[in-house]
Design a protein around this motif. Structure first.
Motif, PDB file in Angstrom:
ATOM      1  N   ASP A 346     -12.334  17.336 -32.234  1.00 60.77           N
ATOM      2  CA  ASP A 346     -13.273  17.209 -33.348  1.00 60.77           C
ATOM      3  C   ASP A 346     -13.387  18.524 -34.115  1.00 60.77           C
ATOM      4  N   ASP A 347     -13.444  19.627 -33.376  1.00 58.61           N
ATOM      5  CA  ASP A 347     -13.550  20.947 -34.019  1.00 58.61           C
ATOM      6  C   ASP A 347     -12.284  21.270 -34.816  1.00 58.61           C
ATOM      7  N   MET A 348     -11.113  20.891 -34.295  1.00 59.81           N
ATOM      8  CA  MET A 348      -9.864  21.153 -35.011  1.00 59.81           C
ATOM      9  C   MET A 348      -9.782  20.304 -36.276  1.00 59.81           C
ATOM     10  N   ILE A 349     -10.265  19.059 -36.225  1.00 61.42           N
ATOM     11  CA  ILE A 349     -10.298  18.222 -37.431  1.00 61.42           C
ATOM     12  C   ILE A 349     -11.202  18.862 -38.480  1.00 61.42           C
ATOM     13  N   GLU A 350     -12.359  19.342 -38.038  1.00 62.03           N
ATOM     14  CA  GLU A 350     -13.289  19.997 -38.954  1.00 62.03           C
ATOM     15  C   GLU A 350     -12.659  21.250 -39.559  1.00 62.03           C
ATOM     16  N   TYR A 351     -11.934  22.013 -38.745  1.00 63.54           N
ATOM     17  CA  TYR A 351     -11.277  23.215 -39.265  1.00 63.54           C
ATOM     18  C   TYR A 351     -10.212  22.838 -40.295  1.00 63.54           C
ATOM     19  N   ALA A 352      -9.381  21.831 -39.975  1.00 62.46           N
ATOM     20  CA  ALA A 352      -8.322  21.421 -40.905  1.00 62.46           C
ATOM     21  C   ALA A 352      -8.912  21.002 -42.242  1.00 62.46           C
ATOM     22  N   GLN A 353     -10.017  20.307 -42.204  1.00 59.37           N
ATOM     23  CA  GLN A 353     -10.666  19.887 -43.453  1.00 59.37           C
ATOM     24  C   GLN A 353     -11.191  21.095 -44.226  1.00 59.37           C
ATOM     25  N   VAL A 355      -9.765  23.874 -44.568  1.00 59.83           N
ATOM     26  CA  VAL A 355      -8.659  24.554 -45.254  1.00 59.83           C
ATOM     27  C   VAL A 355      -7.890  23.600 -46.160  1.00 59.83           C
ATOM     28  N   GLY A 356      -8.485  22.446 -46.479  1.00 63.30           N
ATOM     29  CA  GLY A 356      -7.909  21.576 -47.499  1.00 63.30           C
ATOM     30  C   GLY A 356      -7.310  20.274 -47.024  1.00 63.30           C
ATOM     31  N   ALA A 357      -7.318  20.014 -45.716  1.00 72.28           N
ATOM     32  CA  ALA A 357      -6.735  18.770 -45.208  1.00 72.28           C
ATOM     33  C   ALA A 357      -7.710  17.606 -45.371  1.00 72.28           C
ATOM     34  N   LYS A 358      -7.152  16.422 -45.572  1.00 72.83           N
ATOM     35  CA  LYS A 358      -7.990  15.229 -45.596  1.00 72.83           C
ATOM     36  C   LYS A 358      -8.424  14.873 -44.183  1.00 72.83           C
ATOM     37  N   GLY A 359      -7.618  15.280 -43.226  1.00 69.99           N
ATOM     38  CA  GLY A 359      -7.917  15.037 -41.821  1.00 69.99           C
ATOM     39  C   GLY A 359      -6.835  15.679 -40.966  1.00 69.99           C
ATOM     40  N   LEU A 360      -6.906  15.472 -39.669  1.00 70.90           N
ATOM     41  CA  LEU A 360      -5.900  15.994 -38.747  1.00 70.90           C
ATOM     42  C   LEU A 360      -5.645  14.937 -37.679  1.00 70.90           C
ATOM     43  N   GLY A 361      -4.438  14.324 -37.761  1.00 68.09           N
ATOM     44  CA  GLY A 361      -4.097  13.340 -36.751  1.00 68.09           C
ATOM     45  C   GLY A 361      -3.624  14.007 -35.467  1.00 68.09           C
ATOM     46  N   TYR A 362      -3.722  13.258 -34.351  1.00 64.14           N
ATOM     47  CA  TYR A 362      -3.209  13.793 -33.089  1.00 64.14           C
ATOM     48  C   TYR A 362      -2.903  12.654 -32.127  1.00 64.14           C
ATOM     49  N   ILE A 363      -1.950  12.922 -31.247  1.00 65.37           N
ATOM     50  CA  ILE A 363      -1.635  11.996 -30.150  1.00 65.37           C
ATOM     51  C   ILE A 363      -1.605  12.820 -28.873  1.00 65.37           C
ATOM     52  N   ILE A 364      -2.353  12.349 -27.872  1.00 64.41           N
ATOM     53  CA  ILE A 364      -2.370  13.001 -26.556  1.00 64.41           C
ATOM     54  C   ILE A 364      -1.432  12.224 -25.640  1.00 64.41           C
ATOM     55  N   PHE A 365      -0.449  12.918 -25.090  1.00 64.03           N
ATOM     56  CA  PHE A 365       0.505  12.275 -24.179  1.00 64.03           C
ATOM     57  C   PHE A 365       0.119  12.653 -22.753  1.00 64.03           C
ATOM     58  N   THR A 366      -0.446  11.705 -22.023  1.00 62.30           N
ATOM     59  CA  THR A 366      -0.921  12.012 -20.677  1.00 62.30           C
ATOM     60  C   THR A 366      -0.831  10.791 -19.775  1.00 62.30           C
ATOM     61  N   GLY A 367      -0.394  11.022 -18.553  1.00 59.00           N
ATOM     62  CA  GLY A 367      -0.293   9.941 -17.571  1.00 59.00           C
ATOM     63  C   GLY A 367       0.639   8.832 -17.998  1.00 59.00           C
ATOM     64  N   GLY A 368       1.659   9.163 -18.766  1.00 59.34           N
ATOM     65  CA  GLY A 368       2.604   8.152 -19.233  1.00 59.34           C
ATOM     66  C   GLY A 368       2.065   7.302 -20.353  1.00 59.34           C
ATOM     67  N   GLU A 369       0.921   7.665 -20.910  1.00 58.99           N
ATOM     68  CA  GLU A 369       0.318   6.903 -22.004  1.00 58.99           C
ATOM     69  C   GLU A 369       0.111   7.795 -23.219  1.00 58.99           C
ATOM     70  N   GLU A 370      -0.205   7.146 -24.354  1.00 58.56           N
ATOM     71  CA  GLU A 370      -0.530   7.861 -25.571  1.00 58.56           C
ATOM     72  C   GLU A 370      -1.962   7.524 -25.963  1.00 58.56           C
ATOM     73  N   LYS A 371      -2.761   8.558 -26.108  1.00 51.47           N
ATOM     74  CA  LYS A 371      -4.161   8.364 -26.477  1.00 51.47           C
ATOM     75  C   LYS A 371      -4.395   8.969 -27.857  1.00 51.47           C
ATOM     76  N   SER A 372      -4.865   8.102 -28.770  1.00 49.75           N
ATOM     77  CA  SER A 372      -5.089   8.569 -30.131  1.00 49.75           C
ATOM     78  C   SER A 372      -5.643   7.435 -30.972  1.00 49.75           C
ATOM     79  N   PRO A 373      -6.462   7.760 -31.966  1.00 47.63           N
ATOM     80  CA  PRO A 373      -6.940   6.718 -32.895  1.00 47.63           C
ATOM     81  C   PRO A 373      -5.818   6.102 -33.723  1.00 47.63           C
ATOM     82  N   ILE A 374      -4.635   6.773 -33.786  1.00 49.48           N
ATOM     83  CA  ILE A 374      -3.600   6.288 -34.706  1.00 49.48           C
ATOM     84  C   ILE A 374      -2.507   5.473 -34.003  1.00 49.48           C
ATOM     85  N   VAL A 375      -2.398   5.527 -32.664  1.00 50.60           N
ATOM     86  CA  VAL A 375      -1.245   4.879 -32.014  1.00 50.60           C
ATOM     87  C   VAL A 375      -1.282   3.359 -32.120  1.00 50.60           C
ATOM     88  N   LYS A 376      -2.487   2.798 -32.282  1.00 51.81           N
ATOM     89  CA  LYS A 376      -2.568   1.332 -32.377  1.00 51.81           C
ATOM     90  C   LYS A 376      -1.925   0.811 -33.661  1.00 51.81           C
TER      91      LYS A 376
END
Length: 597
Positions: A346-353, A355-376
């Motif tokens: 959340d803090d990194m998204i706020e920082y990216a915004q 400095v001019g970003a509309k947002g900051l996407g991310y995917i967490i790769f852990t336990g053989g899975e992908e966790k992220s609001p965007i992977v769906k």
């Protein structure tokens, strides 16, 4: 040693006496660093440029009572006998800690009044107060070390370049105004009313003319003057650079000299490991694409990759929509950080915004899975493509920035730096150098839409005249280069354009007719028409070099008498109002801007 044969002020410095001097009668002079009263006996730490010595004053001395009247920073002279400290009073932190001077005589050399701040305390006093009393501020141990370091580094530079066959020359301080670069400082001429000299922004033309004159290898610890705004790594008004120029030299010849000098200087005076030569060469466009800047801090292992193709037809419309409009998607892989809490993202998204970003996407790769609001919104094929492109392992996190290419690179550069800081990835124990090379010769001005020089108009285009005639101007590269250390640009340099025909052509592409080139750069053109050798050079900033070696965050900490951020010398009161008589001599009338009531 007989007392009557003593030097008027001192026989030793305050860092010189040792246990072998016990029993000697000596004389020391210096500033009162501190005063302590221990049961009637007064102890004074006497300080000079070299160090400290403890002075002991017995209550029976006739000057004992007067000691309490002298404030810290008063300058005193003591004569007395060197004695050994008792084992329990030895101070291992001082080089003179095994002895003390029992005073027989005292003389006041310079009385101090009430001082505005304490010299012995490393406190963060207001900068303007420190600059107003810079002579006092400079007594502090840290600044003494910095200014002496500066002197030692410059001495070493001179020695090393002389050993390499370079000669030091001085170039004019009063010269003509430059039509290029930053604002000039102008100096009115009394003898030529209405005309002005300018203080040199750099000795650029003069050092090139020295090569035309046949001197072959030049250097100078050169003062430069530019009417620029202040920054933490740039002093307003004036700065110094190690100015170098070489005849019959290729780009690699310049690199070889600079790498040798910088490696040896940073190894000799810095307490960190130093990049061995040859330093990494990074093309300008690659630097912008990978790091979002042309002065990358290579201590940070993070970098950007382009994953635009993966999102061309993705179900994640926020990215695919940008790509369809000609934008790009950049990704930064952070290794092994999947365990970070949600607040970190959340803090990194706020920082990216910020400095001019509309947002900051991310995917967490852990336990053989992908966790992220965007992977769906993404297919398995797209996710696997990202894993391959970024060499993802379990525990890694991939961050995304999507925008127009220039904006994505710039924002991604800021995000890369911030991630490096928050994840503590930056190695503080190394100086990492690199060259940025292959700068484009021309670029399009965003405001006017016109073609202009992107770097240095006096650089030789790669490919010479043939490139200027046959290539699209935006595809022409120049023999221009920057030297960067730990994210700080130390200097720009170039192999110079020494041929009038190529110079005329290069300027014509940027919209300058031949007569305009002759008018603006007449001395250079005339000189080149008399036969000029190929030559090139560079000018690393001395202030920035010292700032890095001393590990100071602000350049004003390594300059003896700097301006403040408003380009004022608070100590000397500059800039100052001058008398009407002086203005009359210069045939100048003032027209200051009207102040609002």
């Amino acid at each position: 040693m007989q007392q009557n044969n003593m030097h008027r002020y001192r026989t030793h410095t305050c860092d010189e006496l040792r246990k072998t001097d016990v029993g000697e009668t000596v004389r020391l002079s210096g500033w009162i660093n501190s005063v302590r009263d221990h049961g009637g006996i007064i102890f004074i730490d006497l300080r000079d440029h070299y160090g400290l010595t403890q002075i002991v004053i017995d209550p029976n001395r006739d000057f004992y009572r007067s000691v309490e009247h002298w404030r810290v920073e008063s300058v005193l002279c003591f004569t007395g006998k060197v004695v050994a400290r008792t084992p329990e009073t030895v101070n291992p932190k001082l080089s003179t800690g095994e002895i003390e001077l029992v005073a027989d005589e005292m003389e006041v050399l310079g009385e101090a009044g009430v001082i505005p701040f304490q010299v012995v305390r490393e406190e963060n006093y207001p900068e303007n107060l420190r600059l107003e009393y810079r002579f006092l501020d400079l007594r502090r141990d840290r600044l003494q070390r910095n200014i002496i370091l500066r002197s030692q580094v410059i001495t070493s530079m001179r020695f090393k370049l002389t050993e390499l066959g370079f000669h030091e020359f001085q170039t004019p301080i009063l010269t003509s105004s430059s039509p290029e670069g930053a604002r000039d400082f102008l100096v009115p001429s009394r003898l030529h009313p209405g005309r002005f000299y300018a203080l040199p922004q750099a000795p650029q033309q003069f050092k090139q003319l020295l090569m035309v004159a046949g001197f072959d290898k030049y250097f100078q610890i050169a003062p430069c003057f530019r009417d620029e705004d202040s920054r933490a790594d740039r002093s307003p008004g004036e700065f110094y650079q190690l100015d170098i120029e070489m005849s019959f030299a290729s780009q690699e010849d310049v690199f070889e000299v600079v790498e040798k000098i910088l490696y040896e200087i940073f190894t000799e005076f810095g307490n960190k490991s130093v990049t061995p030569a040859p330093f990494e060469r990074i093309p300008y466009r690659e630097a912008m694409a990978r790091y979002g800047t042309d002065k990358p801090d290579l201590r940070n292992p993070l970098y950007m990759i382009d994953v635009t193709d993966t999102f061309k037809n993705s179900g994640f419309k926020a990215f695919s929509g940008v790509v369809k409009k000609g934008g790009v998607v950049k990704a930064i892989a952070a290794r092994g950080i999947a365990g970070q809490p949600r607040k970190f993202y959340d803090d990194m998204i706020e920082y990216a915004q910020s400095v001019g970003a509309k947002g900051l996407g991310y995917i967490i790769f852990t336990g053989g899975e992908e966790k992220s609001p965007i992977v769906k919104f993404m297919s398995r094929e797209e996710i696997d493509s990202l894993k391959t492109a970024a060499s993802i392992n379990d525990g890694d996190v991939l961050f995304f920035i999507s925008d127009k290419e220039s904006a994505a690179c710039e924002i991604g550069g800021h995000v890369r730096i911030e991630l490096g800081k928050r994840l503590n990835l930056i190695d503080k124990n190394v100086f990492k150098f690199c060259w940025i090379v292959d700068f484009p010769m021309y670029e399009i001005d965003k405001e006017t839409g016109k073609l202009e020089f992107s770097h240095n108009p006096f650089s030789m285009p790669q490919g010479g005249m043939e490139a200027l005639v046959e290539k699209d101007p935006l595809d022409i590269l120049a023999f221009q280069y920057d030297i960067v250390c730990n994210g700080v640009e130390l200097s720009s340099g170039a192999v110079r354009n020494h041929r009038p025909d190529i110079m005329y052509k290069a300027f014509s592409i940027a919209g300058y007719p031949e007569e305009e080139v002759d008018r603006r750069f007449g001395a250079m053109i005339r000189a080149f028409k008399t036969g000029a050798p190929p030559h090139g050079g560079i000018a690393p900033g001395i202030d920035r070099i010292i700032m890095l070696i001393a590990d100071e965050p602000n350049i004003r900490e390594v300059i003896a008498f700097p301006f403040n951020q408003q380009a004022q010398d608070l100590m000397m009161g500059a800039p100052s109002i001058v008398s009407p008589e002086q203005l009359k001599d210069l045939h100048i009338k003032l027209n200051p801007p009207k102040t609002k009531k």
